[in-house]
Design an enzyme around this catalytic site. Structure first.
Site, mmCIF file in Angstrom:
data_model
loop_
_atom_site.group_PDB
_atom_site.id
_atom_site.type_symbol
_atom_site.label_atom_id
_atom_site.label_comp_id
_atom_site.label_asym_id
_atom_site.label_seq_id
_atom_site.Cartn_x
_atom_site.Cartn_y
_atom_site.Cartn_z
ATOM 1 N N GLY A 253 33.740 43.976 23.414
ATOM 2 C CA GLY A 253 32.470 44.225 24.155
ATOM 3 C C GLY A 253 31.267 43.147 24.191
ATOM 4 N N ARG A 298 36.456 39.317 27.122
ATOM 5 C CA ARG A 298 35.404 38.644 27.909
ATOM 6 C C ARG A 298 34.907 37.419 27.218
ATOM 7 N NH1 ARG A 298 33.135 41.446 32.172
ATOM 8 N NH2 ARG A 298 33.332 43.304 30.936
ATOM 9 N N CYS A 366 40.202 41.549 54.784
ATOM 10 C CA CYS A 366 39.500 42.273 56.064
ATOM 11 C C CYS A 366 38.874 43.568 55.393
ATOM 12 C CB CYS A 366 40.785 42.617 56.883
ATOM 13 S SG CYS A 366 41.425 41.281 57.901
ATOM 14 N N GLU A 367 37.497 43.389 54.894
ATOM 15 C CA GLU A 367 36.944 44.208 54.555
ATOM 16 C C GLU A 367 35.448 43.898 54.604
ATOM 17 O OE1 GLU A 367 39.037 46.573 51.508
ATOM 18 O OE2 GLU A 367 36.958 47.225 50.527
HETATM 19 N N1 LLP Z 1 39.294 46.740 23.114
HETATM 20 C C1 LLP Z 1 39.394 47.914 23.744
HETATM 21 C C2 LLP Z 1 40.085 49.457 23.345
HETATM 22 C C3 LLP Z 1 39.065 47.982 25.238
HETATM 23 O O1 LLP Z 1 39.285 48.966 26.122
HETATM 24 C C4 LLP Z 1 38.586 46.824 25.711
HETATM 25 C C5 LLP Z 1 37.956 46.476 27.207
HETATM 26 C C6 LLP Z 1 38.239 45.577 25.075
HETATM 27 C C7 LLP Z 1 38.658 45.790 23.557
HETATM 28 C C8 LLP Z 1 37.825 44.393 25.612
HETATM 29 O O2 LLP Z 1 36.425 44.328 25.921
HETATM 30 P P1 LLP Z 1 35.594 43.231 26.199
HETATM 31 O O3 LLP Z 1 35.366 42.071 24.851
HETATM 32 O O4 LLP Z 1 36.343 42.230 27.298
HETATM 33 O O5 LLP Z 1 34.302 43.593 26.606
HETATM 34 N N2 LLP Z 1 37.353 45.339 34.173
HETATM 35 C C9 LLP Z 1 36.160 45.500 33.357
HETATM 36 C C10 LLP Z 1 35.840 45.259 31.904
HETATM 37 C C11 LLP Z 1 36.915 46.546 31.309
HETATM 38 C C12 LLP Z 1 36.997 46.594 30.045
HETATM 39 C C13 LLP Z 1 37.997 47.501 29.552
HETATM 40 N N3 LLP Z 1 38.049 47.464 28.019
HETATM 41 C C14 LLP Z 1 35.297 43.981 33.930
HETATM 42 O O6 LLP Z 1 35.798 43.423 34.635
HETATM 43 O O7 LLP Z 1 33.958 44.287 33.546
#
Ligand code: LLP
Length: 443
Positions: A253, A298, A366-367
């Site tokens: 996160g 991320r 196309c959107e």
């Molecule tokens: N652990 C679990 C259980 C998760 O569900 C996620 C992300 C992470 C770790 C990694 O989170 P991060 O460090 O990347 O924030 N597609 C969305 C993000 C979805 C994240 C889902 N879970 C976007 O493009 O912002």
């Protein structure tokens, strides 16, 4: 406090070179576009290694730390090799991610399998390949996993995913008794799950609890609250069931700097806070010092990646805005259309101080919603210019599609003046490879 790489909007090696072009990893972006074509994902190896070190250094004083890269952010074989060489483990959420890390030669005991509806086949694969931890999400999965384990005569090491009642809305969060979430056991269901594990599902060995509170988090105190809840639960469970749980997984996160206004905390700041909170909770609740798992996605890969596009058509709306179209868009980066995500860009072949204009950067799909950047001031764009969009390493390629039957871009890894293709550009034949024409239509 020390800065970490996730606080940088661009790859750490981003520079303007003697030709006045942007370069990353010592590679001229205009030359890369020319050599590999566009759209093109570019990943900077030095930045990836820098953030791995930031994470490792930030948690150095807490030896029981496991950093498990959340592969969902970006999962390619070469990236797995880099992160593996940095000593990270992997959080995976599908057979595809399990297979990718396995084929890249990762020690599978350093892999943790997450997900709210893992299939029979995926759990089978995980057990056959020796995945180190499975975070069990619900009652259905407890039963399914135990049956699979029984059939293989194996004991499976698990965590329980719980919903701790903390919800993250990126810039502030709420705490509630219950969360309306598809993930994990509600706190009121945890005891029933443990009863089952102890009495019926004896092929499962429970080591601890897992939670994930959200993504693109800027507010560090949310992690303190999460750790408090996880540790107090562990203490309560230890007492009630007379078992020792000594692992907590706090999920991922940590945020990144998409826009100038974004101020994500550093790994050092969250590291200090998490370690202090863990030490405090160990004392407060009288529990064993737990191993902590982190699942950053991320904040490992977003800023190491950029996407290069070639500028094509443009349209001046009379008395309105100017649209400039690039040769990619929502299929290589669905985030603006899905989440109204904002991105920063520069023109790789033009100096910033030349005459500029406000434009909307749109894609070629196309959107009408296929807009990459709603409004940005850039040097006057001409057809053939190379646009570099920053912070596209995470959740771009991993969420890319073939919408409009457009080939997915190539990806190159740059380092010290060399570039290597690590994902091939799809071809037209790739697009029809899976198609089948039934015989009766072949007349
Ligand atoms: N652990 C679990 C259980 C998760 O569900 C996620 C992300 C992470 C770790 C990694 O989170 P991060 O460090 O990347 O924030 N597609 C969305 C993000 C979805 C994240 C889902 N879970 C976007 O493009 O912002």
């Amino acid at each position: 406090m020390k800065q970490s790489a996730n606080q940088s909007q661009k790859p750490l090696t981003a520079n303007v070179n003697a030709e006045n072009n942007l370069e990353i990893g010592g590679c001229d972006l205009v030359e890369l576009a020319d050599k590999y074509g566009t759209p093109l994902y570019v990943l900077d190896e030095a930045t990836i290694r820098a953030i791995c070190n930031d994470y490792k250094n930030a948690f150095k004083s807490y030896s029981k730390t496991s950093i498990m890269y959340a592969s969902k952010a970006l999962c390619t074989s070469a990236l797995v090799k880099i992160l593996d060489s940095e000593g990270l483990g992997f959080d995976v959420v599908s057979g595809g991610e399990i297979y990718t890390v396995y084929k890249a030669g990762v020690d599978m005991s350093k892999v943790l399998f997450n997900g709210n509806n893992k299939s029979f086949d995926e759990l089978n694969l995980a057990l056959d390949l020796g995945v180190g931890r499975i975070s069990v999400d619900n009652f259905y999965e407890l039963a399914l996993l135990n049956t699979i384990a029984q059939n293989k005569n194996k004991t499976v090491d698990i965590l329980l995913r719980i919903t701790p009642g903390i919800e993250c809305h990126t810039h502030h969060y709420i705490q509630t008794g219950h969360l309306d979430s598809k993930f994990g056991f509600d706190l009121t269901q945890v005891d029933d799950a443990i009863e089952l594990i102890l009495n019926e599902y004896t092929n499962l060995k429970l080591h601890g609890l897992h939670a994930h509170i959200g993504s693109q988090i800027f507010e560090t105190s949310i992690y303190a609250d999460e750790i408090d809840i996880l540790c107090s639960e562990i203490a309560r469970i230890d007492k009630k069931f007379n078992i020792i749980l000594n692992e907590i997984n706090i999920g991922g996160g940590l945020g990144v700097k998409y826009m100038q206004k974004d101020e994500p905390p550093s790994t050092y700041e969250i590291g200090n806070l998490i370690i202090d909170k863990l030490n405090e909770s160990v004392k407060k609740y009288g529990i064993e010092t737990p191993r902590i798992f982190l699942e950053p996605g991320r904040s490992i890969i977003s800023f190491a990646g950029v996407t290069l596009y070639t500028v094509g058509s443009s349209k001046q709306v009379p008395n309105g805005r100017k649209y400039v179209a690039v040769d990619g868009g929502m299929s290589d980066n669905p985030r603006p259309s899905l989440y109204q995500a904002e991105y920063y860009a520069q023109v790789a072949n033009k100096k910033e101080d030349t005459q500029t204009e406000d434009v909307t950067i749109c894609g070629r799909f196309c959107e009408s919603g296929d807009i990459l950047i709603q409004n940005i001031n850039l040097p006057k764009l001409d057809e053939g210019d190379i646009l570099c969009v920053f912070n596209t390493g995470a959740y771009n390629y991993s969420m890319a599609s073939n919408y409009n039957r457009v080939e997915k871009p190539a990806m190159v890894l740059v380092n010290d003046g060399t570039s290597d293709e690590i994902v091939k550009r799809e071809t037209l034949d790739d697009l029809i490879r899976q198609d089948i024409i039934p015989d009766r239509l072949r007349k």
